[in-house]
Design an enzyme around this catalytic site. Structure first.
Site, PDB file in Angstrom:
ATOM      1  N   LYS A  35      66.964 -97.295 -36.183  1.00  0.00           N
ATOM      2  CA  LYS A  35      66.268 -95.998 -36.611  1.00  0.00           C
ATOM      3  C   LYS A  35      67.007 -94.729 -35.850  1.00  0.00           C
ATOM      4  O   LYS A  35      67.170 -93.879 -36.851  1.00  0.00           O
ATOM      5  CB  LYS A  35      64.691 -95.924 -36.338  1.00  0.00           C
ATOM      6  CG  LYS A  35      64.477 -95.518 -35.048  1.00  0.00           C
ATOM      7  CD  LYS A  35      62.874 -95.700 -34.674  1.00  0.00           C
ATOM      8  CE  LYS A  35      62.512 -95.342 -33.276  1.00  0.00           C
ATOM      9  NZ  LYS A  35      62.854 -94.150 -32.599  1.00  0.00           N
ATOM     10  N   THR A  36      67.538 -94.684 -34.790  1.00  0.00           N
ATOM     11  CA  THR A  36      68.148 -93.599 -34.229  1.00  0.00           C
ATOM     12  C   THR A  36      69.588 -93.179 -35.259  1.00  0.00           C
ATOM     13  O   THR A  36      69.858 -91.940 -35.500  1.00  0.00           O
ATOM     14  CB  THR A  36      68.540 -93.906 -32.763  1.00  0.00           C
ATOM     15  OG1 THR A  36      67.153 -93.823 -31.935  1.00  0.00           O
ATOM     16  CG2 THR A  36      69.051 -92.522 -32.455  1.00  0.00           C
ATOM     17  N   ASP A 220      60.663 -88.625 -35.755  1.00  0.00           N
ATOM     18  CA  ASP A 220      60.988 -89.553 -35.244  1.00  0.00           C
ATOM     19  C   ASP A 220      59.483 -90.198 -34.347  1.00  0.00           C
ATOM     20  O   ASP A 220      58.525 -89.224 -34.085  1.00  0.00           O
ATOM     21  CB  ASP A 220      61.906 -89.622 -33.997  1.00  0.00           C
ATOM     22  CG  ASP A 220      62.553 -91.038 -33.555  1.00  0.00           C
ATOM     23  OD1 ASP A 220      61.940 -91.879 -34.282  1.00  0.00           O
ATOM     24  OD2 ASP A 220      62.986 -90.970 -32.781  1.00  0.00           O
ATOM     25  N   GLU A 221      59.379 -91.440 -34.120  1.00  0.00           N
ATOM     26  CA  GLU A 221      58.002 -92.105 -33.576  1.00  0.00           C
ATOM     27  C   GLU A 221      56.860 -91.633 -34.343  1.00  0.00           C
ATOM     28  O   GLU A 221      55.907 -91.321 -33.505  1.00  0.00           O
ATOM     29  CB  GLU A 221      58.128 -91.908 -32.249  1.00  0.00           C
ATOM     30  CG  GLU A 221      59.430 -92.159 -31.337  1.00  0.00           C
ATOM     31  CD  GLU A 221      59.609 -93.829 -31.542  1.00  0.00           C
ATOM     32  OE1 GLU A 221      58.763 -94.585 -31.760  1.00  0.00           O
ATOM     33  OE2 GLU A 221      60.414 -94.511 -30.600  1.00  0.00           O
ATOM     34  N   GLN A 251      54.266-100.583 -33.606  1.00  0.00           N
ATOM     35  CA  GLN A 251      54.564-100.361 -32.371  1.00  0.00           C
ATOM     36  C   GLN A 251      53.776 -99.092 -31.866  1.00  0.00           C
ATOM     37  O   GLN A 251      54.229 -98.371 -30.998  1.00  0.00           O
ATOM     38  CB  GLN A 251      56.032 -99.937 -32.244  1.00  0.00           C
ATOM     39  CG  GLN A 251      56.937-101.280 -32.465  1.00  0.00           C
ATOM     40  CD  GLN A 251      58.266-100.658 -32.146  1.00  0.00           C
ATOM     41  OE1 GLN A 251      58.758-100.643 -31.215  1.00  0.00           O
ATOM     42  NE2 GLN A 251      59.334-100.690 -33.074  1.00  0.00           N
ATOM     43  N   ARG A 608      61.085-106.622 -26.820  1.00  0.00           N
ATOM     44  CA  ARG A 608      62.143-105.887 -25.798  1.00  0.00           C
ATOM     45  C   ARG A 608      63.345-106.959 -25.454  1.00  0.00           C
ATOM     46  O   ARG A 608      64.342-106.460 -24.943  1.00  0.00           O
ATOM     47  CB  ARG A 608      61.492-105.458 -24.728  1.00  0.00           C
ATOM     48  CG  ARG A 608      60.534-104.487 -24.754  1.00  0.00           C
ATOM     49  CD  ARG A 608      60.702-103.281 -25.351  1.00  0.00           C
ATOM     50  NE  ARG A 608      60.507-103.439 -26.814  1.00  0.00           N
ATOM     51  CZ  ARG A 608      60.757-102.678 -27.851  1.00  0.00           C
ATOM     52  NH1 ARG A 608      61.704-101.869 -27.616  1.00  0.00           N
ATOM     53  NH2 ARG A 608      60.273-102.859 -29.107  1.00  0.00           N
TER      54      ARG A 608
END
Length: 723
Positions: A35-36, A220-221, A251, A608
């Site tokens: 996504k970044t 973002d987020e 998330q 993770r």
């Protein structure tokens, strides 16, 4: 690298998101889906392809680290510094707006920011001034109440409580605290956003200016936004700006601190003609890990739907380890890490994740016994270290003598003979005259209010601050910091302690000079209309205290809570304490929305892991001074058996005597981790086997019925393969 080259490296959904037509877009970006890269490429696309000025783009991140990484990538992609672009956290961007428009925000020009500790001290003073029992009304409770209301966008005047009960007194504290902050020219973290939202909403011309300026907003987020943050975005975009929200409802794990997962769910309703794009290709984990995580999160009813996949390898099965107690669990993990280190695996590519900080103690002890270096993430952060905050308090008082919090912190540091009674007296005078403590001190000196000894000590402090102010005038930022550290007496004060702790404090002070120097270089590239560099640095320090500052150490195993692990990745991950009552937590089991957030937290922990994932649980765990017997976590039953492989060294009976080796098959024909089916209870996973012959028992975790012990001779279990 050119923009075309960047686009060539994107997959089809990523490219679709980057090159989406101007307008509102919701990017559901799964874990490890890049996504970044998409966010940065989108900004570059807007600038290069649509010829949109960087001044017209507002990019909101959730950490200063993420904002810095975004700027670096944009500089690389655009092949020039990303000048003029407003990219930062909600708090950082709102702080910038308040500094520029302090008058419209009804703030003094030199207003200061209270960090969490400063806010707590002020609330304690308010509670004392209201003559409330501090044991009955603890400051931390009031602090949580105030911050929660501000996150909801509510002033004290807007909060409705019952005419009796604790809410009424908490509201009284909130109201008095608001007045105290206004008098002191101070704002806390939650106030930064609330005050900015009010300022824009109440000033039509100012709102119109920024609505016109920022016609491209990227967030973002998005799943972590709270009520006031969502309202801020809606307000700022109300002039017709295009908004791209990037996030993952699976998330969303910060509900306990005000995040609203429903914000991402309602985005398409509130922002017209929204295009939704899903990023589901994962570039981090193996197929086995992803399939297990997908199966787990599918049990959440309130989700937007997404299925992670990878073009990579299937990978090994997820290891499942059952320990007798938390000590055995810790020993197993330590042994596994020791083996991996001997095989040449790097320590910093391994992480141990736990639900509660209290779980770390036995893990640390096991690693210490094995001589394994480790680091706990989320410890004391750099800008929260006492000696750093002391120096910053001096700098704050130099820039604004009305900063009561800074005044109180340093008036007797280093010790200069100003006692608590003297300070209490000045507080009373300041309250009576509605002035700052500095003004009260000046008044006391001039009126000879105190004894000669106390007055002399106050004069020395007043003169020190005046001299420091003169000494730092016209100097660059790092020289100002250096002079304050030395001439305030802080360096000499901390140098008295010759042990490692004292040396660490001195090193932290030296690092502050370096931080100031680096900040000055970064500051020089900002807009000309920015605030003075010292004020900007002080605001930066206050905001940074909310970000984890992990120190650079030798390669070491990472220990952290599952919440702290979000955004990170490791080759091998241990998720420990997989027991009902611990994970999911006891409070969440009976509350569906909380249970869903716990499941999302488990999903985050599992994703993770890049290559290996180990899940552990214990039969018995000592908590709060007593031993408790827990069922295995219900989340284990939600992971399909074909993705799990039990890895116990031995099977134990209730007497804890060694039984058959796990690697060998039990005489019944069953093995740990085997997928089985029962006529009544349905599919499940074998967790344990004990005994022999007619007394042999088997423990199975059934997907619908939970964990049950059955007598093998009468259980009539069959393996899934033969069903």
């Amino acid at each position: 690298m050119s923009l075309d080259a960047w686009l060539d490296n994107l997959n089809v959904p990523q490219r679709k998101a980057v090159t989406a037509p101007l307008g509102n877009a919701l990017i559901l970006a799964g874990a490890g889906s890049g996504k970044t890269r998409v966010l940065v490429s989108r900004i570059a696309w807007l600038v290069r392809h649509h010829n949109i000025s960087p001044h017209a783009i507002l990019a909101v991140t959730f950490t200063n680290k993420a904002a810095g990484e975004m700027r670096e990538r944009l500089t690389e992609m655009l092949e020039s510094p990303a000048q003029g672009l407003w990219v930062g956290t909600f708090h950082g961007l709102c702080h910038r707006l308040l500094r520029r428009h302090f008058q419209e925000a009804n703030l003094p020009e030199q207003f200061h920011i209270l960090d969490s500790d400063d806010q707590l001290r002020m609330i304690k003073r308010v509670i004392s001034a209201l003559n409330l029992d501090t044991e009955q009304w603890p400051a931390k409770q009031a602090q949580a109440f105030i911050n929660n209301k501000k996150d909801e966008g509510l002033r004290a005047a807007h909060v409705h409580v019952m005419s009796y009960g604790p809410g009424r007194t908490l509201l009284q504290i909130y109201s008095a605290y608001e007045q105290a902050c206004q008098t002191a020219g101070a704002i806390d973290f939650a106030e930064i956003l609330l005050r900015t939202h009010e300022m824009l909403r109440q000033n039509e011309a100012l709102l119109a200016h920024y609505q016109k300026r920022f016609n491209m907003i990227l967030v973002d987020e998005f799943q972590d936004t709270n009520t006031i943050q969502y309202a801020w975005i809606r307000l700022l975009s109300g002039g017709g700006a295009s908004v791209m929200a990037v996030g993952d409802d699976d998330q969303s794990i910060y509900g306990w601190r005000g995040a609203k997962v429903e914000n991402i769910e309602r985005f398409s309703r509130d922002f017209k003609n929204t295009q939704t794009i899903r990023l589901e290709q994962n570039y981090r984990s193996t197929a086995t890990i992803l399939n297990a995580a997908n199966a787990l999160i599918a049990n959440n009813k309130n989700r937007m739907g997404k299925e992670l996949w990878t073009a990579g390898s299937e990978g090994e099965k997820i290891a499942l380890y059952k320990a007798f107690n938390e000590l055995e669990e810790a020993r197993f993990i330590s042994d596994e890490i020791t083996k991996a280190l001997k095989q040449g695996k790097p320590a910093d590519e391994m992480a141990i994740l736990y639900r509660s900080n209290a779980q770390s103690r036995v893990l640390e002890e096991a690693l210490l016994r094995a001589g394994t270096p480790y680091r706990i993430h989320g410890g004391v952060r750099y800008f929260e270290r006492a000696e750093v905050k002391d120096t910053l308090a001096y700098l704050r008082l130099l820039s604004n003598t009305g900063d009561d919090t800074a005044f109180e912190r340093i008036i007797n540091l280093p010790t200069r003979g100003i006692g608590g009674k003297t300070l209490d007296e000045m507080r009373s005078i300041a309250r009576a005259n509605d002035t700052s403590l500095w003004e009260a001190m000046t008044q006391c000196i001039e009126s000879k209010h105190f004894t000669a000894r106390a007055a002399n000590a106050l004069c020395n402090f007043r003169d020190l601050i005046s001299e420091l102010k003169g000494s730092v005038a016209n100097l660059n930022l790092e020289e100002q910091v250096k002079i304050v550290i030395n001439e305030s007496g802080l360096h000499a004060h901390f140098s008295k302690n010759k042990d490692d702790k004292g040396m660490a404090r001195i090193e932290n002070l030296q690092e502050l000079v370096s931080a100031a120097r680096q900040f000055r270089f970064d500051y020089d590239g900002m807009d000309d209309e920015e605030m003075p560099v010292l004020l900007s640095f002080l605001g930066h320090a206050a905001l940074e205290s909310g970000d984890t500052q992990a120190s650079e150490e030798e390669s070491s195993v990472n220990l952290m809570t599952l919440h702290a692990a979000k955004g990170l990745e490791f080759s091998r991950v241990f998720v420990v304490g997989m027991e009902d009552g611990l994970f999911p937590s006891r409070r969440s089991i009976e509350e569906p929305s909380r249970l869903e957030e716990e499941r999302r937290l488990c999903y985050v922990g599992m994703t993770r892991a890049k290559e290996q994932l180990v899940l552990t649980y214990a039969e018995v765990r000592r908590q709060y001074g007593r031993e408790e017997y827990h069922r295995p976590s219900r989340f284990l039953a939600e992971i399909p058996g074909e993705h799990l492989q039990a890895v116990r060294g031995s099977v134990r009976s209730h007497s804890h005597a060694p039984a058959t080796s796990f690697n060998s098959q039990h005489e019944s024909g069953f093995t740990l981790g085997q997928a089985v089916s029962h006529v009544k209870f349905g599919p499940g996973i074998v967790l344990d086997i004990e005994g022999t012959g007619a007394h042999a028992r088997i423990q199975v975790n059934f997907a619908q019925s939970g964990t049950k012990w059955l007598v093998i001779a009468y259980a009539n279990l069959s393996s899934v393969e033969s069903v």
